[in-house]
Design a protein around this motif. Structure first.
Motif, mmCIF file in Angstrom:
data_model
loop_
_atom_site.group_PDB
_atom_site.id
_atom_site.type_symbol
_atom_site.label_atom_id
_atom_site.label_comp_id
_atom_site.label_asym_id
_atom_site.label_seq_id
_atom_site.Cartn_x
_atom_site.Cartn_y
_atom_site.Cartn_z
ATOM 1 N N UNK A 1 0.851 -1.201 0.000
ATOM 2 C CA UNK A 1 0.000 0.000 0.000
ATOM 3 C C UNK A 1 0.876 1.237 0.000
ATOM 4 N N UNK A 2 0.578 2.217 -0.871
ATOM 5 C CA UNK A 2 1.337 3.471 -0.818
ATOM 6 C C UNK A 2 1.131 4.159 0.524
ATOM 7 N N UNK A 3 2.172 4.863 0.958
ATOM 8 C CA UNK A 3 2.023 5.696 2.148
ATOM 9 C C UNK A 3 2.270 4.979 3.453
ATOM 10 N N UNK A 4 3.019 3.859 3.428
ATOM 11 C CA UNK A 4 3.305 3.144 4.678
ATOM 12 C C UNK A 4 4.141 4.017 5.609
ATOM 13 N N UNK A 5 5.119 4.733 5.039
ATOM 14 C CA UNK A 5 5.967 5.614 5.853
ATOM 15 C C UNK A 5 5.259 6.955 6.034
ATOM 16 N N UNK A 6 4.801 7.242 7.257
ATOM 17 C CA UNK A 6 4.104 8.505 7.514
ATOM 18 C C UNK A 6 4.948 9.445 8.367
ATOM 19 N N UNK A 7 5.958 8.910 9.035
ATOM 20 C CA UNK A 7 6.877 9.705 9.850
ATOM 21 C C UNK A 7 8.285 9.417 9.347
ATOM 22 N N UNK A 8 9.245 10.323 9.580
ATOM 23 C CA UNK A 8 10.617 10.028 9.149
ATOM 24 C C UNK A 8 11.165 8.789 9.854
ATOM 25 N N UNK A 9 11.912 7.985 9.110
ATOM 26 C CA UNK A 9 12.676 6.880 9.703
ATOM 27 C C UNK A 9 14.142 7.282 9.710
ATOM 28 N N UNK A 10 14.783 7.173 10.867
ATOM 29 C CA UNK A 10 16.187 7.563 11.005
ATOM 30 C C UNK A 10 17.041 6.342 11.320
ATOM 31 N N UNK A 11 18.228 6.274 10.696
ATOM 32 C CA UNK A 11 19.264 5.329 11.113
ATOM 33 C C UNK A 11 20.515 6.140 11.331
ATOM 34 N N UNK A 12 20.954 6.197 12.591
ATOM 35 C CA UNK A 12 22.032 7.133 12.908
ATOM 36 C C UNK A 12 23.173 6.454 13.637
ATOM 37 N N UNK A 13 24.338 7.089 13.516
ATOM 38 C CA UNK A 13 25.558 6.624 14.161
ATOM 39 C C UNK A 13 26.154 7.807 14.930
ATOM 40 N N UNK A 14 26.204 7.680 16.246
ATOM 41 C CA UNK A 14 26.664 8.786 17.090
ATOM 42 C C UNK A 14 28.139 9.093 16.845
ATOM 43 N N UNK A 15 28.950 8.044 16.642
ATOM 44 C CA UNK A 15 30.406 8.261 16.546
ATOM 45 C C UNK A 15 30.778 9.148 15.360
ATOM 46 N N UNK A 16 30.044 9.011 14.248
ATOM 47 C CA UNK A 16 30.310 9.856 13.075
ATOM 48 C C UNK A 16 29.332 11.036 12.990
ATOM 49 N N UNK A 17 28.401 11.101 13.927
ATOM 50 C CA UNK A 17 27.354 12.139 13.911
ATOM 51 C C UNK A 17 26.692 12.205 12.532
ATOM 52 N N UNK A 18 26.231 11.014 12.079
ATOM 53 C CA UNK A 18 25.719 10.854 10.723
ATOM 54 C C UNK A 18 24.442 10.024 10.745
#
Length: 206
Positions: A39-56
């Motif tokens: 179904x279109x529109x499954x992602x309604x909020x941002x999804x983040x994948x982050x790494x603190x050590x590189x601040x990325x």
């Protein structure tokens, strides 16, 4: 939409219409399973994948355009939120990946143009350019496209890039995320990281 953003200095954002495979691209980039669905529109909020050590981090922003069961005013709100997010964090965005469906994108752009509108994909590409977010167009689902070079040349033309597409290989990345074939996109990201002298981020795109 902004409240849960991790405090990171550098990010790569993924934007695009619903159902073009953004979440699948995100999964291939991060190695993490994200919510995907037919179904279109499954992602309604941002999804983040982050790494603190590189601040990325990689950020998958909600898809815009048609979404099953979502009223038009809500769709417009989502698009406005996406634009506001990019504007607010433009200084942190090292690359903006516009994901499009290689099989459908030309028809969608031309249909909107015929109605006298600026197509969302074209508008977003130039918006990313304008705010300095260094756009990359990930042309997904290329395994379903027969006339590959012709299709990519036409897309370049619609985006205001002079064909042939091969001279834009740091901007146009033909991929098939479901098959795990995203090397052209990784090449584009590597060139962005190298240009910003962020060799520490190259390990995320190997």
């Amino acid at each position: 939409m902004f409240e849960n953003r991790p405090d990171r200095d550098v990010e790569v954002v993924l934007v695009g219409r619903s159902n073009v495979g953004k979440s699948t691209v995100m999964r291939e980039l991060t190695g993490h399973d994200v919510t995907t669905g037919k179904k279109p529109g499954v992602t309604r909020e941002p999804n983040y994948y982050d790494w603190a050590s590189e601040s990325f981090m990689f950020t998958d922003l909600p898809g815009f355009g048609f979404m099953s069961g979502v009223e038009e005013h809500r769709r417009e709100e989502i698009k406005t939120d996406v634009v506001r997010y990019i504007e607010e964090y433009a200084d942190h965005i090292i690359a903006g990946i516009l994901v499009v469906d290689g099989k459908a994108v030309i028809d969608i752009i031309d249909r909107h143009r015929a109605d006298g509108e600026i197509p969302h994909d074209v508008e977003l590409f130039h918006f990313l350019e304008d705010v300095g977010a260094s756009p990359i167009v990930a042309v997904n689902k290329m395994d379903k496209v027969d006339d590959r070079d012709e299709r990519l040349d036409t897309l370049c033309d619609r985006l205001g890039l002079f064909p042939p597409w091969q001279q834009w290989q740091e901007t146009i990345a033909p991929i098939s995320a479901k098959q795990g074939r995203i090397e052209p996109l990784l090449d584009c990201l590597r060139s962005r990281f190298e240009a910003e002298k962020r060799a520490d981020l190259l390990k995320f795109v190997t």
